[in-house]
Design an enzyme around this catalytic site. Structure first.
Site: not given
Ligand code: GLU
Length: 500
Positions: A265-266
């Site tokens: 994920s970011k």
């Protein structure tokens, strides 16, 4: 005759383009090229609540940077235009109507409160998250549970409604996935998804099927996270009478975080200090910018090569592939079923390889935007990048590794210089000797330096490091005479002069 291969990348314009999205683009692109097919970019913007201005342009810019340009897109147009689902709104109702007429879909008049009540009231120990499905639908306000006259009245009164698919009971829904083989789903576990919303917009589920059909898509590559939606799509292909046109699916393995489990994920990128988006993305609402591979100093070819290997292998030891070589080598059979762990060090290794293989003229042009120094002469930058490229993994590294060629160091590592009167005398004499050199190159500078070493009766080893620190600022960089050569006579002497 076989149908022409047509593939599509169908992003929703909601924010930054994750590297997993770029890999989906890449596999689409490679497959289309290898089969002489078309690659379509379709913008799936039917969810107005998630629409983010600028995201569509950003996606197109990312594809351009990666060199993975679609054949048909909102920008380019094409035989199936428009390629933005919001502009195709008028097309979908007819298909929803067809499903209603055949009894495969129904009107639902439930309000948000009705839905909330259902979720609360029908919650049991074994059913912790009740859905709108075969078990609950008859307790809700829809055209299956209400009598026909009431439905006609509600519709006539303009009461807002959605159209839902009626998922059958106890059916095994099957699909053949190019990566996973046969995948089956128990229809009893699938909920009655909304197909058309109260605002008349289709949902993703209806729009993706209608558009894949109308745009004659033959193969659909998408992330594994869409697999749970596949049974709805298969049912729609069947109910709309198009099942023999359904594309062949390929649900691509997830890209996993380097540590632990789960999708990268970011937040993992922020936590571990690397980008997950292709290019910098600035959220127009918060103004917050999330870093991208481009701005971090990746060459698009290296980024693309690295992504190709995340979830696929050629079956040989070869790791470096140009895009054309990938087109030849790529095969869907060699795409892995399991997720691929992202390894930033390996990503940098790819970039390093591409930096080494790029000629100095081209490399200098790529590096220039990342340099702090101004008024850089292209020829000088070319020589400088040639000297330091084996030390650089990112284009941004060149500013650290080659900045001193253009700007005298602001501070010197004086502790390591062990400056004293002998050294001062030596460098004073060296400055004069260098001044009288007619020809300025690595060999003449070194010869002059050696002469001064001999004349001063000093050890060469004692003055080499101070010479480097005077020019560079610290204990790093390529050969010191090569550095002096590129820095030039005037600058080299003026840097020495500051010490004497
Ligand atoms: N619009 C979906 C997305 O945002 C596309 C999924 C698909 O390819 O079917 O990823």
């Amino acid at each position: 005759m076989d149908k022409k291969v047509r593939v599509r990348f169908a992003p929703s314009p909601t924010g930054g383009l994750h590297l997993g999205g770029v890999r989906t683009v890449l596999y689409n692109y490679l497959f289309a090229r290898a089969h002489g097919g078309d690659f379509v970019l379709r913008i799936e913007d039917t969810d107005q609540t998630r629409f983010v201005p600028g995201a569509e342009q950003y996606i197109m810019d990312c594809l351009r940077w990666c060199g993975l340009e679609p054949d048909e897109s909102p920008e380019k147009g094409g035989p199936h235009a428009p390629y933005r689902q919001s502009e195709r709104k008028h097309l979908y109702y007819e298909y929803a109507q067809k499903l209603l007429d055949a009894g495969h879909a129904y009107y639902a008049f439930d309000t948000t409160e009705d839905l909330e009540r259902m979720r609360k009231e029908m919650k049991t120990d074994e059913h912790s998250m009740p859905q709108y499905d075969r078990t609950t639908r008859m307790k809700m306000r829809n055209s299956l549970s209400l009598d026909a006259a009431e439905v006609v009245k509600l519709l006539g009164d303009g009461v807002p409604y959605v159209i839902r698919i009626k998922v059958p009971e106890n059916e095994i829904i099957k699909l053949t996935d190019m990566i996973r083989g046969e995948v089956s789903f128990d229809s009893s576990l699938v909920d009655d998804k909304v197909l058309l919303k109260a605002d008349g917009m289709p949902t993703y589920h209806l729009a993706v099927v209608v558009d894949d059909y109308l745009m004659q898509i033959t193969h659909a590559f998408r992330g594994e996270e869409w697999l749970p939606s596949a049974p709805i799509h298969v049912l729609l292909w069947k109910y709309l009478g198009w099942i023999e046109h359904m594309p062949l699916w390929a649900h691509l393995p997830l890209i996993l975080k380097p540590d632990g489990n789960g999708k990268l994920s970011k937040r993992d990128g922020d936590r571990l200090g690397f980008p997950v988006f292709a290019m910098n993305w600035t959220d127009p609402k918060t103004g917050e910018t999330t870093g991208g591979f481009k701005e971090m100093g990746f060459l698009p070819q290296a980024f693309v090569n690295m992504l190709a290997m995340l979830g696929w292998n050629p079956g040989t030891e070869q790791e470096l592939f140009s895009l054309d070589e990938l087109v030849d080598a790529f095969s869907i059979e060699r795409v892995h079923k399991g997720g691929a762990k992202f390894d930033f060090e390996k990503a940098k290794w790819f970039n390093h390889q591409y930096i080494q293989h790029t000629d100095n003229t081209a490399l200098a042009a790529l590096v220039l935007p990342y340099m702090d120094a101004v008024n850089i002469a292209p020829e000088k930058l070319e020589r400088a990048v040639g000297l330091v490229k084996d030390r650089c993994h990112l284009l941004t590294d060149f500013n650290t590794q080659a900045g001193f060629f253009f700007t005298a160091p602001a501070t010197l590592d004086e502790a390591s210089m062990k400056w004293d009167d002998n050294k001062k005398q030596f460098f004073t004499a060296l400055a004069t000797a260098l001044q009288s050199l007619h020809e300025w190159n690595e060999a003449t500078i070194e010869a002059s330096f050696n002469e001064q070493v001999a004349a001063a009766g000093i050890k060469k080893g004692e003055v080499m490091l101070p010479f480097r620190i005077i020019l560079v600022g610290g204990k790093f960089g390529p050969g010191v005479f090569a550095i002096a050569d590129v820095i030039g006579k005037e600058d080299t002497i003026s840097r020495i002069a500051k010490m004497i």
